[in-house]
Design an enzyme around this catalytic site. Structure first.
Site, short mmCIF file in Angstrom:
data_model
loop_
_atom_site.label_atom_id
_atom_site.label_comp_id
_atom_site.label_asym_id
_atom_site.label_seq_id
_atom_site.Cartn_x
_atom_site.Cartn_y
_atom_site.Cartn_z
NE ARG B 16 20.10 9.51 -6.67
CZ ARG B 16 18.83 9.61 -7.09
NH1 ARG B 16 18.08 8.52 -7.16
NH2 ARG B 16 18.33 10.78 -7.41
CB CYS B 80 26.75 23.72 -15.12
SG CYS B 80 25.90 24.02 -13.57
CB CYS B 198 14.30 19.62 -10.05
SG CYS B 198 13.20 20.90 -9.43
CB CYS B 199 18.36 17.53 -13.31
SG CYS B 199 19.39 18.60 -12.32
#
Lengths: 135, 378
Positions: B16, B80, B198-199
């Site tokens: 991030r 995706c 979950c990613c």
């Protein structure tokens, strides 16, 4: 409205029929079958091309719970909610909210189409666990 | 005409970076790839940019400060599979003789967006009624568990394995090792999927490839592309089996036919493990095992580093995050590095052939919208 497509004037209009209908045996969904095709479509076709309107086919009110999940909010501010995929005869699947009914949801068990409202207040449908009409 | 090959790869950290822009990350990955290929930017004739959640003209915005002299830029959005679709199109252009050296790159900057699952499409019928990506995959998991007796523990072990791989990958900044118990005890997102299945959302990153028909100038071995397939989902509102991953299975059959290879000849696989259940479904779709056997394949250790066919040695999306624009390119970067023997601690020993699969994008009537599969070799 009439539009030109490949130099040919064709009619293009939006279907006005609702995707849900109240019947004597409860709420049902309205699928469509396009001209010349065997399979049903739900959600129903939104636009009609040319003059051959798709056939409306009522499905439900009872279907088979194919899969479901319980969604939890990341913040915990909202209660968990269920959503489900439900299979109806003669071979069409619908997605929507799943409501508690006579017991816990069971895959391959019965669910019934019931009235519900979308978050924006629009009249819509949900599935309730069990096959009996809500009392 | 010479066969197109990948002569250079570049990738940024996946994490991030709210202080950085997607454009800056893309520039870093492109510079990295050009240096790896040993070529100057002036030798590149076209750029293929995969990006699914950014603004318009992502490619031009990323390239304008790199002095590309007005070379062609193609912006590709295919959910995706955006980055992998960009690679497919670039390969076609090289094979057609349209260009001889191109750059493929993928980028997305999710930390600048709202956290949590990305919208499928505003106004989509199912989305208006509560569908999102975790819910869809959770329903796949529920049905698979019912049909094949998969346990919650085995499902959690996908996350354990890929996180174990991910901590060996220096670019997977969001990855932390987790035990089965920690995965199962994490907050529920959509039952049976917990947060650690979950990613991670809100990730940023970019990856780039140099493709050329010219002789290689880089230090690493050029990589061959034995198959490149992009397909779309089949419109069907009937009672389809959502545990079959039909689109990926169809694309895999085509990729195996193109390459003349089969699943038993793969040395490693990078696949689209946005959720734990995804890896199991795609292992079956790719033919690594039969229907209902993916849990057993995982339990056997075959898909872990050191196993018969390591799956997601990079840590996959569960470790790195899922950037629809960058994921497909990053998977290919990983396979190139593995085949070239420069994957560091996560090296798959002796790998000669690798497969990259990415799929996603859910609209009502389509189980999945887009899928891309590439098979690569040294």
């Amino acid at each position: 409205m009439d539009v030109l497509a490949g130099g040919i004037l064709v009619r293009l209009c939006r279907r006005k029929a609702a995707h849900i209908r109240e019947t004597a045996w409860g709420m049902v969904l309205v699928a469509t079958r396009s001209p010349g095709r065997e399979e049903l479509q739900f959600p129903p076709a939104e636009y009609v091309h040319d003059i051959e309107a798709p056939q409306n086919v009522l499905i439900g009110p009872v279907g088979r719970l194919y899969a479901y999940t319980v969604i939890h909010s990341a913040t915990g501010d909202e209660p968990p909610r269920m959503v489900a995929m439900v299979d109806f005869e003669p071979g069409v699947r619908a997605f929507g909210p799943l409501l508690q009914g006579e017991g816990p949801p069971e895959i391959d068990g019965d669910v019934r189409v019931v009235p519900y409202a979308l978050p924006d207040g629009a009249r819509d449908y949900a599935f309730r666990v069990g096959h009996d009409a809500p009392k | 005409m010479n066969e197109p090959r990948i002569n250079g790869v570049g990738i940024t950290d996946f994490g991030r970076f709210p202080e950085l822009s997607g454009e800056a990350l893309a520039q870093a990955a492109i510079r990295d790839a050009l240096a790896d290929a040993g070529i100057a930017i002036g030798e590149v004739q076209a750029y293929y940019c995969g990006s699914a959640i950014g603004a318009l003209l992502t490619g031009q915005r990323a390239l304008r400060e790199l002095n590309t002299h007005g070379s062609a830029v193609y912006n590709i959005d295919n959910a995706c599979a955006s980055g992998a679709t960009a690679l497919n199109l670039a390969l076609q252009a090289l094979k057609a003789g349209q260009h001889d050296t191109v750059v493929v790159f993928g980028v997305d900057h999710e930390s600048s967006l709202v956290a949590g699952p990305q919208d499928l499409k505003q106004g989509d019928w199912n989305e208006r009624r509560g569908m999102d990506a975790p819910a869809l995959h959770a329903m796949r998991a529920m049905r698979y568990m019912r049909d094949h007796g998969l346990t919650a523990a085995t499902l959690a072990d996908v996350a354990v394995k890929n996180r174990r791989h991910g901590v060996l990958n220096p670019i997977a900044l969001l990855c932390q090792q987790a035990t089965r118990e920690e995965v199962l005890a994490a907050p529920l997102v959509a039952e049976p999927l917990t947060l650690l299945q979950c990613c991670p959302s809100g990730a940023d990153g970019a990856a780039a490839l140099v493709l050329t028909t010219q002789p290689g100038k880089g230090s690493a071995a050029p990589i061959r592309l034995l198959a490149s397939v992009v397909l779309s989902g089949v419109f069907d509102t009937g009672p389809v089996d959502i545990t079959r991953a039909e689109l990926s299975a169809r694309a895999a059959r085509m990729a195996y036919e193109q390459s003349g290879l089969g699943p038993n000849e793969l040395g490693l696989v990078e696949l689209c493990d946005a959720f734990t259940i995804s890896e199991l479904l795609y292992c079956e779709a790719l033919g690594l095992c039969g229907p209902g056997e993916a849990g057993g394949l995982l339990d056997s250790g075959a898909t872990a580093l050191g196993g018969r066919v390591p799956v997601n040695p990079s840590g996959g999306l569960l470790a790195k995050g899922h950037l629809p624009g960058a994921t497909g390119v990053a998977q290919v970067v990983e396979i190139c590095q593995q085949l070239q023997g420069r994957a560091g601690q996560r090296q798959v020993e002796g790998a000669r052939i690798g497969l990259a699969q990415v799929a996603g994008g859910f609209l009502w009537g389509l189980d999945e919208a887009a899928c891309a599969i590439h098979i690569l070799s040294v």
